[in-house]
Design a protein around this motif. Structure first.
Motif, PDB file in Angstrom:
ATOM      1  N   TYR A 189      12.585 -14.799 -28.651  1.00 35.72           N
ATOM      2  CA  TYR A 189      13.202 -15.681 -29.540  1.00 35.72           C
ATOM      3  C   TYR A 189      14.692 -15.933 -29.434  1.00 35.72           C
ATOM      4  O   TYR A 189      15.287 -16.377 -29.909  1.00 35.72           O
ATOM      5  N   GLU A 190      15.699 -14.583 -29.107  1.00 36.24           N
ATOM      6  CA  GLU A 190      16.850 -14.893 -29.180  1.00 36.24           C
ATOM      7  C   GLU A 190      17.028 -12.899 -28.071  1.00 36.24           C
ATOM      8  O   GLU A 190      16.613 -12.863 -27.469  1.00 36.24           O
ATOM      9  N   GLY A 191      18.364 -14.113 -26.992  1.00 38.50           N
ATOM     10  CA  GLY A 191      19.371 -12.964 -26.406  1.00 38.50           C
ATOM     11  C   GLY A 191      17.928 -12.822 -24.855  1.00 38.50           C
ATOM     12  O   GLY A 191      17.098 -14.131 -25.327  1.00 38.50           O
ATOM     13  N   GLN A 192      17.980 -11.632 -24.718  1.00 34.34           N
ATOM     14  CA  GLN A 192      17.189 -11.422 -23.267  1.00 34.34           C
ATOM     15  C   GLN A 192      16.124 -11.309 -22.547  1.00 34.34           C
ATOM     16  O   GLN A 192      14.718 -11.631 -21.809  1.00 34.34           O
ATOM     17  N   LYS A 193      15.981 -10.635 -24.424  1.00 29.09           N
ATOM     18  CA  LYS A 193      14.321  -9.592 -24.033  1.00 29.09           C
ATOM     19  C   LYS A 193      13.544  -9.831 -25.613  1.00 29.09           C
ATOM     20  O   LYS A 193      14.153  -9.783 -26.729  1.00 29.09           O
ATOM     21  N   LEU A 194      12.782  -9.471 -25.503  1.00 26.00           N
ATOM     22  CA  LEU A 194      11.752  -9.685 -26.791  1.00 26.00           C
ATOM     23  C   LEU A 194      10.984  -7.849 -26.617  1.00 26.00           C
ATOM     24  O   LEU A 194      10.788  -7.021 -25.552  1.00 26.00           O
ATOM     25  N   ALA A 195       9.941  -7.607 -27.632  1.00 29.88           N
ATOM     26  CA  ALA A 195       9.063  -6.405 -27.316  1.00 29.88           C
ATOM     27  C   ALA A 195       8.142  -7.153 -27.674  1.00 29.88           C
ATOM     28  O   ALA A 195       7.640  -8.109 -28.534  1.00 29.88           O
TER      29      ALA A 195
ATOM     30  N   LEU B 198       7.901  -9.168 -30.794  1.00 26.47           N
ATOM     31  CA  LEU B 198       8.433  -9.261 -31.823  1.00 26.47           C
ATOM     32  C   LEU B 198       9.726  -9.337 -31.225  1.00 26.47           C
ATOM     33  O   LEU B 198       9.854  -8.926 -29.890  1.00 26.47           O
ATOM     34  N   ASP B 199      11.012  -9.975 -31.881  1.00 26.85           N
ATOM     35  CA  ASP B 199      12.183 -10.394 -31.554  1.00 26.85           C
ATOM     36  C   ASP B 199      13.128 -10.442 -32.472  1.00 26.85           C
ATOM     37  O   ASP B 199      12.932 -11.101 -33.802  1.00 26.85           O
ATOM     38  N   GLY B 200      14.358 -10.591 -32.152  1.00 27.56           N
ATOM     39  CA  GLY B 200      15.473 -11.055 -33.114  1.00 27.56           C
ATOM     40  C   GLY B 200      15.709 -10.704 -34.945  1.00 27.56           C
ATOM     41  O   GLY B 200      16.141 -11.505 -36.084  1.00 27.56           O
TER      42      GLY B 200
ATOM     43  N   PRO C  89      17.959  -3.789 -32.392  1.00 26.99           N
ATOM     44  CA  PRO C  89      16.940  -4.962 -33.537  1.00 26.99           C
ATOM     45  C   PRO C  89      16.695  -6.331 -32.420  1.00 26.99           C
ATOM     46  O   PRO C  89      15.771  -6.672 -33.211  1.00 26.99           O
ATOM     47  N   GLY C  90      17.276  -6.550 -31.188  1.00 30.03           N
ATOM     48  CA  GLY C  90      16.743  -8.036 -30.484  1.00 30.03           C
ATOM     49  C   GLY C  90      16.006  -7.254 -29.744  1.00 30.03           C
ATOM     50  O   GLY C  90      15.679  -8.349 -28.977  1.00 30.03           O
ATOM     51  N   PHE C  91      15.351  -5.527 -29.444  1.00 25.33           N
ATOM     52  CA  PHE C  91      15.266  -5.249 -28.430  1.00 25.33           C
ATOM     53  C   PHE C  91      15.373  -5.770 -26.680  1.00 25.33           C
ATOM     54  O   PHE C  91      15.022  -5.834 -25.736  1.00 25.33           O
ATOM     55  N   GLU C  92      17.751  -5.801 -27.134  1.00 16.84           N
ATOM     56  CA  GLU C  92      18.080  -6.543 -25.655  1.00 16.84           C
ATOM     57  C   GLU C  92      18.121  -4.297 -25.088  1.00 16.84           C
ATOM     58  O   GLU C  92      18.627  -4.813 -23.676  1.00 16.84           O
ATOM     59  N   PHE C  93      17.593  -3.452 -25.502  1.00 19.83           N
ATOM     60  CA  PHE C  93      17.985  -2.663 -24.548  1.00 19.83           C
ATOM     61  C   PHE C  93      16.959  -1.451 -24.919  1.00 19.83           C
ATOM     62  O   PHE C  93      15.915  -1.429 -25.704  1.00 19.83           O
TER      63      PHE C  93
HETATM   64 CA    CA Z   1      15.561 -10.337 -27.601  1.00 17.27          CA
END
Ligand code: CA
Ligand code: CA
Length: 225
Positions: free
Chosen positions: A80-86, A200-202, A28-32
């Protein structure tokens, strides 16, 4: 006897039900990311055309102007959160949209939250647009549910949102909880020469405290009787 049964059911709904039937979105956070030739795509999401999994969105120079964008074009947009976004785009003269989707489950008393950024390199009357929506599965008896709908007119010619915009869906209840296709996309309205971007993120599925309160107050009401 009735009270005991009711209490058991209420406790089951409150404790067991959220564990068994809590909603879920994969990645959901696009971290992978899934590695790709031209760009990495978000893992667990089906991608059409361009949806990239990136650490930062620094707009590249292209045919469209970004004169009215409200982010720093040099430092770009951080997750927006974490290390990655889409990042989705309809860029490319023969590509009219970018899209990603996956099947999700959303339970009663829950809502979908997250954040988006929308930036256009186009102008009226070529009103590029983007959306996040739930598409009902065939035969489910449900209806599509719009979560975000944003248009060039919302940000102006060559404009953008002022960074990330937080969104939340309706709170689902027993009548509309269930499985849906969660779809995010950015489209050209008419021409496909000047591109637009939808970041998009988070994403998250979160319980709405009010619905838990309704269950608890119902329980107290029966206790009093
Ligand atoms: Ca993210
Ligand atoms: Ca366009």
């Amino acid at each position: 006897m009735f009270l005991k049964t009711f209490l058991r059911i209420a406790i089951w709904i409150l404790i067991v039900n959220p564990v068994l039937f809590a909603g879920s979105i994969l990645n959901p956070g696009f971290e992978f990311a899934d590695p790709g030739a031209d760009f990495d795509t978000p893992k667990d999401w089906t991608v059409e055309n361009y949806a990239a999994d990136i650490e930062k969105f620094i707009p590249s120079e292209y045919s469209g102007s970004k004169d009215a964008w409200k982010i720093d074009l040099i430092t770009g947009l951080e997750p927006y959160e974490g290390q990655k976004l889409a990042l989705l785009t309809n860029g490319g003269s023969d590509v009219t949209y970018g899209k990603m989707y996956q099947q999700i489950y959303v339970g009663a008393g829950e809502k979908i939250t997250g954040a988006y950024f929308f930036g256009v390199c186009d102008y009226t009357t070529w009103d590029d647009y983007a959306y996040i929506k739930l598409i009902a599965l065939p035969g489910s008896g449900q209806s599509d549910i719009e979560i975000v709908s944003v248009n060039l007119l919302d940000v102006g010619n060559y404009g953008s949102t002022d960074g990330w915009v937080e969104f939340e869906s309706i709170v689902f209840d027993s009548s509309n909880a269930g499985r849906y296709i969660l779809e995010c996309a950015v489209y050209d309205q008419a021409d496909s020469i000047l591109e637009s971007y939808f970041a998009l993120d988070g994403f998250a599925i979160v319980p709405e405290p009010a619905s838990v309160m309704i269950l608890l107050s119902g329980l107290l009401f029966f206790r009093r009787k």
